[in-house]
Design a protein around this motif. Structure first.
Motif, PDB file in Angstrom:
ATOM      1  N   ASP A  21       1.099  -0.837  -0.289  1.00 23.74           N
ATOM      2  CA  ASP A  21       0.028   0.137  -0.181  1.00 23.74           C
ATOM      3  C   ASP A  21       0.822   1.270  -0.153  1.00 23.74           C
ATOM      4  N   ASP A  49      -1.750   7.003   0.912  1.00 22.92           N
ATOM      5  CA  ASP A  49      -3.138   6.193   0.893  1.00 22.92           C
ATOM      6  C   ASP A  49      -3.541   5.434   2.052  1.00 22.92           C
ATOM      7  N   VAL A  50      -2.786   5.385   3.122  1.00 21.41           N
ATOM      8  CA  VAL A  50      -2.982   4.274   4.156  1.00 21.41           C
ATOM      9  C   VAL A  50      -3.181   5.120   5.307  1.00 21.41           C
TER      10      VAL A  50
END
Length: 157
Positions: free
Chosen positions: A57, A61-62
């Motif tokens: 990831d 975005d996390v």
């Protein structure tokens, strides 16, 4: 009449590394005593730790998903009606949702002791990304309070 506070939304710049306004806002909330470079180092070190833990990831975005997961949809507010104070459930607007999510994430990270802030922040962001941790627990408690007091929802005007 002059305002007490400036609207931070109008002056907010995106962070230099990721170009995200949410990350810029988060860095400003991490900051103490105007030391923005220290706050940036904490945030970016946390992003690097997230990158190592979740290699599939993107760390931004996390981070964004963690903030989205912590945002409350409904909260209780005190309303005084005829000498009695009721906890009235009300919808939370978008800016307050974001503010509360950032505040809860930082509070959860700061409560943990004994490790560097970047490590604590990375832990809490990964936990929020996975829908667990102290910040998510706080959100669930707020929602539970609103659910318990929905009998007083008719006082919301």
């Amino acid at each position: 009449m002059a305002r007490k506070f400036t609207a931070s939304k109008t002056h907010l710049r995106p962070d230099p590394r990721y170009g995200s306004k949410l990350a810029g806002k988060f860095i400003n909330c991490v900051m103490h005593n105007g030391k923005k470079s220290v706050a940036q180092r904490i945030f970016y070190d946390a992003m690097e730790l997230i990158q190592k833990r979740l290699p599939n990831d993107e760390p931004v975005d996390v981070f964004t998903r963690a903030v989205e997961n912590v945002k409350p949809i409904i909260e209780v507010r005190s309303k005084r009606v005829g000498g009695a104070t009721y906890q009235v459930p009300m919808q939370v607007n978008k800016t307050r949702q974001q503010t509360l999510a950032i505040r809860w994430l930082l509070m959860a990270a700061r409560e943990k002791k004994g490790r560097p802030m970047a490590v604590k922040l990375a832990d809490e962001l990964v936990a929020a990304f996975n829908r667990e941790g102290i910040a998510i627990t706080r959100r669930e408690n707020v929602h539970r309070m609103a659910e318990a007091n929905k009998a007083f929802a008719h006082f919301a005007w």
